[in-house]
Structures are given as C-alpha cells and as structure tokens.
Motif scaffolding. Structure first.
Motif, PDB file in Angstrom:
ATOM      1  N   PHE B 180       0.836  -1.214   0.000  1.00  0.00           N
ATOM      2  CA  PHE B 180       0.000   0.000   0.000  1.00  0.00           C
ATOM      3  C   PHE B 180       0.871   1.265   0.000  1.00  0.00           C
ATOM      4  CE2 PHE B 180      -3.719  -2.506   1.655  1.00  0.00           C
ATOM      5  CZ  PHE B 180      -4.624  -2.081   0.702  1.00  0.00           C
ATOM      6  N   THR B 181       1.907   1.260   0.837  1.00  0.00           N
ATOM      7  CA  THR B 181       2.760   2.454   0.951  1.00  0.00           C
ATOM      8  C   THR B 181       3.475   2.729  -0.358  1.00  0.00           C
ATOM      9  OG1 THR B 181       3.189   1.612   3.164  1.00  0.00           O
ATOM     10  CG2 THR B 181       4.401   3.557   2.518  1.00  0.00           C
ATOM     11  N   VAL B 182       4.029   1.667  -0.931  1.00  0.00           N
ATOM     12  CA  VAL B 182       4.742   1.816  -2.204  1.00  0.00           C
ATOM     13  C   VAL B 182       3.776   2.319  -3.285  1.00  0.00           C
ATOM     14  CG1 VAL B 182       5.761   0.426  -4.057  1.00  0.00           C
ATOM     15  CG2 VAL B 182       6.574   0.157  -1.719  1.00  0.00           C
ATOM     16  N   HIS B 183       2.577   1.770  -3.265  1.00  0.00           N
ATOM     17  CA  HIS B 183       1.615   2.169  -4.302  1.00  0.00           C
ATOM     18  C   HIS B 183       1.201   3.646  -4.158  1.00  0.00           C
ATOM     19  CE1 HIS B 183      -1.074   1.360  -7.561  1.00  0.00           C
ATOM     20  NE2 HIS B 183      -2.098   1.872  -6.891  1.00  0.00           N
ATOM     21  N   SER B 184       1.187   4.138  -2.913  1.00  0.00           N
ATOM     22  CA  SER B 184       0.805   5.549  -2.722  1.00  0.00           C
ATOM     23  C   SER B 184       1.796   6.472  -3.443  1.00  0.00           C
ATOM     24  CB  SER B 184       0.731   5.890  -1.234  1.00  0.00           C
ATOM     25  OG  SER B 184       2.023   5.880  -0.673  1.00  0.00           O
ATOM     26  N   MET B 185       3.036   6.044  -3.580  1.00  0.00           N
ATOM     27  CA  MET B 185       4.032   6.839  -4.315  1.00  0.00           C
ATOM     28  C   MET B 185       3.659   6.940  -5.798  1.00  0.00           C
ATOM     29  SD  MET B 185       6.583   7.999  -2.530  1.00  0.00           S
ATOM     30  CE  MET B 185       5.386   8.504  -1.350  1.00  0.00           C
ATOM     31  N   MET B 186       3.173   5.825  -6.335  1.00  0.00           N
ATOM     32  CA  MET B 186       2.772   5.834  -7.751  1.00  0.00           C
ATOM     33  C   MET B 186       1.520   6.699  -7.945  1.00  0.00           C
ATOM     34  SD  MET B 186       4.913   4.205  -9.490  1.00  0.00           S
ATOM     35  CE  MET B 186       6.325   3.199  -9.086  1.00  0.00           C
ATOM     36  N   VAL B 187       0.657   6.699  -6.922  1.00  0.00           N
ATOM     37  CA  VAL B 187      -0.538   7.548  -7.012  1.00  0.00           C
ATOM     38  C   VAL B 187      -0.113   9.022  -7.023  1.00  0.00           C
ATOM     39  CG1 VAL B 187      -2.705   8.209  -5.862  1.00  0.00           C
ATOM     40  CG2 VAL B 187      -2.007   5.817  -5.925  1.00  0.00           C
ATOM     41  N   TYR B 188       0.912   9.352  -6.243  1.00  0.00           N
ATOM     42  CA  TYR B 188       1.450  10.726  -6.264  1.00  0.00           C
ATOM     43  C   TYR B 188       1.928  11.078  -7.674  1.00  0.00           C
ATOM     44  CZ  TYR B 188       1.597  11.158  -1.130  1.00  0.00           C
ATOM     45  OH  TYR B 188       1.282  11.245   0.196  1.00  0.00           O
ATOM     46  N   SER B 189       2.609  10.114  -8.308  1.00  0.00           N
ATOM     47  CA  SER B 189       3.136  10.359  -9.664  1.00  0.00           C
ATOM     48  C   SER B 189       1.994  10.727 -10.615  1.00  0.00           C
ATOM     49  CB  SER B 189       3.828   9.106 -10.210  1.00  0.00           C
ATOM     50  OG  SER B 189       5.075   8.956  -9.615  1.00  0.00           O
ATOM     51  N   VAL B 190       0.927   9.929 -10.544  1.00  0.00           N
ATOM     52  CA  VAL B 190      -0.204  10.178 -11.442  1.00  0.00           C
ATOM     53  C   VAL B 190      -0.897  11.487 -11.059  1.00  0.00           C
ATOM     54  CG1 VAL B 190      -2.340   9.208 -12.357  1.00  0.00           C
ATOM     55  CG2 VAL B 190      -0.498   7.705 -11.701  1.00  0.00           C
ATOM     56  N   GLY B 191      -0.941  11.755  -9.737  1.00  0.00           N
ATOM     57  CA  GLY B 191      -1.558  12.994  -9.266  1.00  0.00           C
ATOM     58  C   GLY B 191      -0.855  14.214  -9.839  1.00  0.00           C
ATOM     59  N   ASP B 192       0.452  14.121 -10.002  1.00  0.00           N
ATOM     60  CA  ASP B 192       1.207  15.235 -10.585  1.00  0.00           C
ATOM     61  C   ASP B 192       0.768  15.518 -12.010  1.00  0.00           C
ATOM     62  OD1 ASP B 192       2.598  15.629  -8.313  1.00  0.00           O
ATOM     63  OD2 ASP B 192       4.447  14.660  -8.961  1.00  0.00           O
TER      64      ASP B 192
END
Lengths: 266, 363
Positions: B180-192
C-alpha cells in the motif's frame, strides 16, 4: 413540488450518481463478488476432514446435506457486510463533500429545507444498500451459491436487518465525523476490524475471553448470529434476538446521526 | 537539461517529504493496530496448547455412551468438554438446535460396524476438535500410530507453522502495507499529471525518463524505509524475530523492488487518473494479500490453494522472511531474492514498454 417527491428525486439522483461511477461500482459490486469466490475456495471444505468418513462422520444440526456448504455462504455474507458498510459510510460522507464543494449551499439557497436534504441522504443510503444486496446476492447465487438452502427467511431477514443496521451506523458516523481523512480511516479499517472481532471470518474460540465478550457490542457479530440462526439452528426462533439488537443499532445510529447532521446546520 | 541523477533525487526526496507530512504516521500506526488485533484474536489457534475460553458443551447419545472408552476420554478432558448424556439422537440434535449444546456425538451400538457421528455447525471449531479427538481415541483403541503427535513433531513442517500469531501477522501485515505504501508513491506520480505539476516540471527541463525513474525510485526507497521502521516497531512492541540482518536486507531490497514494479505496471496500464490507479492498486493488493497468506494464515488455507499462489511476489517475500525468522541465512534465501529481482525486472520492463507506447507524441 411535494416534500416526499423532492426527497425521492434527490435520493434517486444520489443513487444514480453512485452506480454510474466505475470506481464506486468496483467497490460496491466487483470486489464483493471476487472476494466471495476467493473466500469460498478457502472455507468451502472447512468441515471436510471430519466429514470424510472412516470412524467418524459429520452431520449438521438440521441434517440437511445442502447446508454443508454453509461455511462458504457465511464467508460470502461476511464479505457482503464489509463492503456494504464501507459503501454506505462512503455514500453517507458525500453530504460533507457537497458541503465542501458548495452544492449544499446552492441547494439550500434554492429554498429546499435542510431536513429534506438530510432525509434524502438517509433514503439514498438505504436504497444504495438494497440495490447492492440484491446485485451481490443474485450474482453469487447465479454463480452457484445456494442462498436458499434454508428457505427465504433464513437469508432475507438477516440481510434486510443487517442492511438497516449498516445504514444506521453510516448515518451515525457522518453525523459526528466531518473530517474527510478521519472518514477515510474509518472506512478503510472499521468494517474489516468489526468483521474480524465479530468472528465473521475466523472463529473466536481461540481468542481471549475478554475479546469474546466484546462481541456483544459488535453489529457484525449479531448479523452473523442472525444468519447462523436461520441456516443452522431453529430458524426465526433463533434469529429473533440478534435481529432485535440489529434493529436497535440501526435506530440508534439514524437518530444520533440525524441529530449530528442537524447540529451542523445550526 | 538537468542531469538525470539530480532531477531523480530532487523528485524522490520531495515525494518522501510529502508522504511523511501527509499523515505518514497512519501508515505505521494502522498496520501495528491490525497486527495487535489479529495477534490477540488468533493467538489461541496458533498455539499448540490451545484451550477454549470455556469447555464445549457436548450432548452424547446412542449405543453404550456411558461406558464407551472414547466418551470417557472426552469426560477426562474437563477443560475442553462438558459432556451431557441424553436419551437418544433426537434429544441430542434438539439440544444442538436450541444451542444448549455446542455439539452432539452419536455413539454407534457396540456390535455394529458403524462410525461415530458428530452433529455440529458446519465449519465450526468445535466440529474439528470433537471430530479430531474422537478419531484419535478410536485409532488409539485400534492400536494405530498417533498421527497427530507425529504431525506435530514433523521436522519438514514449513517455517510458518512454527510461528506465534504475532510473528506471523507481524510479517504478513507488514508486507501488505508495504504494498500500500509503495503504491501511494505511484498515485502521487499520477496525481502530478492531473494537477499539472508534471507539465510544469517538464517545461523546466526534466525528461520523461527522469520523471518515471524518480517515481520508481521514490516507491522503492519508501518501501525499504517502511520495512525497516516496521521491523523495528514489531520487534520492540510484539517481539517479532526477523533473523539474520544480512538476509533480511537482501529480502527487503528485492521485495521492495518487486512491489514497486507491480505498482509501476499498474500505473502504466491504468488511465492517468489518481482515483483509477489508487482503486486498481488497492483492489489488487487486497486480493494478493489474501491469496499470498498475509491476512489469512497459510496453515488455514487448503494446501492446493497455498501451493497454487506460491509464485506471487508478496508470497515469495513472505516465505523469505519466514525462512530467515526460522534461522535461515543469506545463502538459504538467495534463490528467493534472485527470483524476486527477476520478477521485478520483468514487470518493470513491461510497465516501461507500455508507458513508452502510451507516451508517443509527448514531447
């Protein structure tokens, strides 16, 4: 426009928005069905070691072979309850999103009383749950789950009353929790923890006595008890107690939640 | 053009700061709370000397119930069973239906070649315990080997079967939240991308490659830091033994790389919207966690099911940690580490290829 028609229109729009969103559909429908299958694979044969024959054979209390698949049904019902509670709390939280986004202010400016908005939210939460229950139980039923093995009442009573309790809990929570982050945390962890503490997936026989005593305040535990009563024990006679407690939980949740939402109006 | 390493390190450190400030404590507190709940709830089932909180009420009828040595053995275990002799099978069944008894045992007539019958709710613990005790006593009467004792002392039992509930879930839940934590980083990427930050960064001279590498690097680093913090916290709070530090480091690095690659592939495949990537990731992670033994003990799963999904990256990490906790060295987990790295590389290449195809036309 009459009050009832106004409430019905707002509730219908709200439900339509929920079921139109692919993200919401994933959590309301797809995940419960997928998880049901995963869990049914684990729990389907939990009693088989004793039932396999040899010097000891197994029989369920009603002596009906169709009920031997009950562990899989029980796990599926627990999955449904978790996702139902999750979906209803999320749906109920929309009132805060509307407040934040200005939709609520615009609605009130149009002359619609706040109590009608709250009533429409409560109705939409209930309808969302009813549609979810109908879809999840029908799809899993079509795919092979023998929901009617113990008759209609064994399934419908726990489903309807547990749904009412879940709707009450959802309204109760949003009545007092406005922060989106806190609501997310409750949605993420609350239903699963209630299910684990309520013995929905794992029997609590191995848990300490105090953990077992805590189940008396757990609505998921009473929902599972109602299901057990209908499928395994004496039917309606065994279901009455758990169902009464669930109705009490639902009524308390709705009353407290509506009071909380009305305080926000003030 | 800004050098690759400089832009990668700047974006990575910004993401880490953002996670830490954006309610980062929840990512530690929530798994610890779940480990506590599962550890406490399941400790009886993980323990070899399990005793129920109260004895099971068992109604016994039929045959020569009062003199049967099998039933006498049940009566001789008052911590487990409280035996009531009833008139006949109907009474025994009625007692279970009315919930006066947890289970009923129907004893066959002495001269009949019939089996003992256990009446109990399907899937219940009492069914397994009563059935197991009866079977054991009958086999003992017939001079059979004590299969249970043999099984308990089996030297080939998997490492996971020797752990306490806190040790099991300390590892299992940590891996689930690592994903979950690692995936939240990818969500940040897409959020950008959706917030326009990605476009602005690109106009400042950061290449697309640097942006993707930074996304992967941030996810990997967060994974390693999370695993380290959780290992320390579970060691202090729950006494979870993580074993050889060198082997632990190897499994953690390879595991974080594998998990980051899964998230990278999800990000590359899904529409570039944070909600879509988050939902797809959460769905996959929950399913993988259940199939991979993080939330449901491997001992509870049917063996065919546990074997079928042994190839899942999170399951390989789980097996690796269990092997180390059971005293395994780096050499013993080298195969799992190599496999994880290969899986990570394959998933990363697949994700990269998809994102390259989708980015055609992008400057």
């Amino acid at each position: 426009m009459s009050t009832i028609r106004r409430i019905a229109t707002m509730a219908a729009m709200s439900v339509y928005r929920t079921y139109r969103s692919p993200g919401d559909l994933l959590w309301i429908l797809v995940m419960p069905v997928v998880m049901s299958f995963v869990l049914s694979m684990w729990f389907g044969g939990f009693g088989e070691s004793a039932a396999a024959g040899g010097p000891v054979v197994y029989d369920n209390p009603r002596g009906d072979d169709r009920l031997d698949s009950f562990p899989a049904l029980r796990a599926t019902f627990a999955v449904f309850l978790i996702f139902c509670l999750t979906a209803l709390i999320t749906r109920a939280g929309n009132i805060h999103e509307e407040r934040k986004g200005g939709t609520l202010a615009r609605t009130l400016a149009c002359g619609i009383p706040y109590r009608d908005v709250v009533a429409a939210h409560v109705v939409s939460i209930g309808v969302t749950g009813v549609i979810q229950a109908a879809l999840v139980l029908s799809i899993t039923g079509i795919l092979g789950f023998d929901w009617l093995a113990a008759g209609w009442s064994a399934l419908l009573l726990p489903t309807a009353v547990a749904l009412f309790a879940c709707a009450g809990i959802a309204v109760g929570i949003v009545g007092f929790v406005r922060n989106e982050g806190h609501l997310q945390l409750i949605v993420g962890a609350g239903p699963s923890l209630l299910a684990m503490f309520g013995g929905a997936f794992f029997p609590l026989d191995g848990a300490p006595a105090n953990i077992q005593r805590l189940t008396v305040v757990n609505p998921i535990y009473w929902s599972m008890e109602a299901l057990d009563g209908g499928f395994v024990y004496q039917g309606i006679a065994s279901q009455t107690g758990p169902l009464a407690i669930l109705i009490l939980v639902g009524v308390l949740g709705i009353v407290l939640g509506v009071q909380g939402l009305r305080r926000m109006e003030a | 053009m800004i050098p690759l390493w400089k832009s990668v390190s700047a974006i990575t450190s910004q993401r880490l700061r953002r996670l830490a400030l954006d309610g980062g404590w929840v990512w530690i507190a929530l798994p610890l709370a779940i480990i506590y709940v599962l550890g406490v709830s399941m400790q009886g089932l993980f323990s070899t000397d399990f005793t129920p909180a109260r004895p099971y009420q068992v109604a016994v009828a039929g045959g020569d119930a009062s003199t049967s040595p099998v039933i006498e053995a049940m009566i001789a275990s008052p911590d487990f069973f409280s035996v009531d002799l009833v008139a006949d099978e109907d009474d025994a069944r009625a007692s279970v239906l009315a919930r006066r008894s947890d289970a009923a045992v129907i004893v066959p007539p002495d001269d009949a070649e019939q089996p003992f019958r256990v009446i109990a709710p399907p899937g219940s613990v009492v069914l397994e315990i009563v059935g197991g005790v009866l079977r054991k006593e009958i086999e003992a009467l017939h001079g059979a080997e004590d299969a249970e004792a043999e099984k308990a002392s089996d030297p080939n039992a998997p490492p996971s079967s020797q752990l306490s509930s806190f040790e099991y879930f300390g590892v299992g839940i940590m891996i689930m939240f690592l994903m979950f934590t690692v995936h939240s980083m990818m969500v940040y990427s897409v959020g950008d991308r959706s917030s326009g930050a990605y476009g602005r960064i690109r106009t400042l001279g950061v290449s697309r490659t640097a942006y993707l590498v930074a996304g992967y690097a941030a996810a990997f680093v967060v994974g390693v830091i999370f695993a380290g913090v959780m290992a320390l916290a579970t060691r202090i709070i729950f006494g979870v033994e993580w074993g050889d530090p060198l082997a632990w480091t190897a499994v953690t690095l390879a595991g974080a790389a594998g998990v980051a690659s899964i998230s990278f592939l999800i990000m590359a495949t899904m529409p570039p919207r944070p909600k879509a990537v988050e939902s797809a990731g959460s769905t996959l992670i929950i399913i993988m966690s259940m199939m991979g033994g993080s939330t449901v003990p491997l001992a509870v799963l049917p063996s065919w099911f546990a074997d079928t999904f042994a190839w899942l990256p999170n399951r390989i990490v789980l097996d690796g940690y269990f092997a180390i906790a059971a005293g395994g060295s780096l050499a013993e987990v080298a195969g799992k580490v190599a496999l994880l790295l290969v899986v990570a590389l394959c998933l990363l290449l697949a994700g990269w290829s998809i994102s390259v195809v989708r980015a055609k036309g992008e400057a």
